[in-house]
Design a protein around this motif. Structure first.
Motif: not given
Length: 431
Positions: A35-36, A197-202, A359, A370
């Motif tokens: 995911s990173s 991107d932001a969704s991957q970091i999430a 969180s 998602q």
């Protein structure tokens, strides 16, 4: 008869190690790294961030455990602030999740233990389920012996899995210090990797949280902790800090030996690492993974039994679950503003509460946003079924003659007696 306060600072750390270090650190690295976008600095930063957020969540829960020093302290907070029905629904969800969790974990352990006897094919379901049932019964009998016996078992099993992680970490450091070109090159080019991107970091944060689940273990057994106001927060900070360091070093060791692509494609990162570094020690990692899951399952049984105990003591489940045997074990078995002046022996810093709430909301709603699924509707139906049970049992079944008869028979069968209700549960016992 009351639950014995037998958990001090040392065993508090041990219980946190037991509940938190599970299969996650052996498996989750692939999810976080994937995911990173294979970015090593981002991946390691997320591991550290997840650990810090879990410390924040744990400290917020620690205030509840210090204020209500009884088993499943959050139940009493919800009952005082939002009412008995909400407290029961929370207990209902936790109880079923614990049952499902320990069942899945026992099947996973049984599968890993029986697999060597069926090389090249999947083991049949019947012996796997029989072994899983035997594991559950063994851990249940262990818990019946009381929290002191459980704590020594947790100590032994925790030392085994921490020793394995320390071995992986130290071996990785040695290989990195030796400076072999293939081991160092991927760290030298780490900054050139693509940024997620932001969704991957999430998604990476969700994956990392899985490896830290269990930071609120001591709050669930606050009624058996010595001096909860001091022991719970100090044990949490020390144990979780150690785990963050171990997790980071373990991930660095994985990345020293394996490429990001190899980690992402591996079903068990630790097993692949050992197969590359020391193939003859493969059985050690299998033992470590099995021991980690068994250890976590034992904590799940302990926490789940306390949920039954408290709900029964409050009259929301059959009375038999609130009775204790001779080992003082229940064998059969967030914020609050309504009381601003309620004595709090330990008080968490207010911004930590908002960080914990944010969180938690993120972890709950992000997967739904998602990828909405039909399972989310089933979850709502499940919660509503808890409301139905509450109405039938609490409002329409108070003092049922049949319920009392069944309780008496079970009480004789298991040689148990009712526990003494602690009316002054807000006050702290000094030990």
């Amino acid at each position: 008869m009351q639950l014995s306060r037998a958990i001090g600072f040392f065993h508090g750390n041990i219980f946190l190690f037991s509940a938190t270090i599970g299969a996650g650190i052996f498996i989750s690295p692939k999810g976080v790294l994937k995911s990173s976008s294979g970015n090593i600095p981002v991946s390691l930063s997320i591991w550290a961030l997840c650990g810090i957020l879990n410390i924040v969540n744990g400290l917020c829960a620690a205030e509840i455990g210090a204020t209500f020093p009884r088993s499943v302290a959050t139940y009493f907070l919800l009952k005082r602030s939002l009412g008995s029905c909400v407290a029961f629904i929370s207990t209902w969800i936790k109880l079923v999740s614990y049952v499902v969790g320990i069942s899945a974990q026992s099947l996973l352990v049984a599968s890993s233990l029986i697999q060597p006897f069926y090389a090249g094919c999947s083991p049949p379901e019947l012996p796997k389920k029989c072994l899983a049932l035997a594991i559950l019964w063994s851990l249940g009998l262990l818990n019946i012996r009381g929290v002191k016996t459980v704590s020594w078992f947790q100590t032994l099993s925790s030392l085994v899995k921490v020793a394995i992680l320390c071995f992986i970490s130290l071996a990785g450091i040695v290989l990195l210090v030796m400076g072999r070109k293939e081991n160092v090159s991927r760290f030298e080019s780490a900054l050139d990797a693509e940024l997620p991107d932001a969704s991957q970091i999430a998604e990476a944060i969700l994956q990392g949280f899985y490896a830290y689940v269990g930071s609120t273990m001591l709050v669930n057994v606050a009624g058996e902790v010595k001096n909860p106001a001091q022991t719970i927060p100090t044990s949490l900070i020390s144990a979780m800090s150690i785990m963050i360091v171990i997790y980071l070093l373990t991930n660095i060791s994985y990345l020293t030996v394996l490429t990001p692509e190899e980690i992402i494609s591996s079903d068990s990162v630790a097993a692949t690492w050992v197969d590359r570094v020391l193939p003859s020690m493969q059985w050690v990692v299998s033992l470590g993974i099995s021991m980690s899951i068994v250890d976590t399952t034992s904590c799940g049984i302990l926490s789940g039994s306390r949920i039954l105990y408290i709900a029964s003591q409050e009259g929301q489940l059959p009375r038999i679950f609130s009775m204790l045997n001779e080992h003082l074990s229940p064998a059969a078995a967030v914020i609050q503003y309504q009381n601003p002046d309620l004595p709090r022996p330990y008080k968490v810093w207010l911004p930590m509460i908002f960080a914990s709430l944010a969180s938690s909301a993120f972890l709950i709603f992000m997967p739904i946003i998602q990828s909405p699924k039909m399972e989310h509707i089933y979850q709502v139906v499940f919660v509503l079924s808890g409301v139905l049970y509450y109405l039938l049992h609490v409002h329409f079944n108070q003092g049922s003659v049949y319920s009392e008869k069944i309780t008496c028979y079970l009480q004789l069968l298991f040689n148990m007696s009712p526990s003494e209700d602690q009316e002054n549960y807000i006050s702290i016992e000094k030990h």
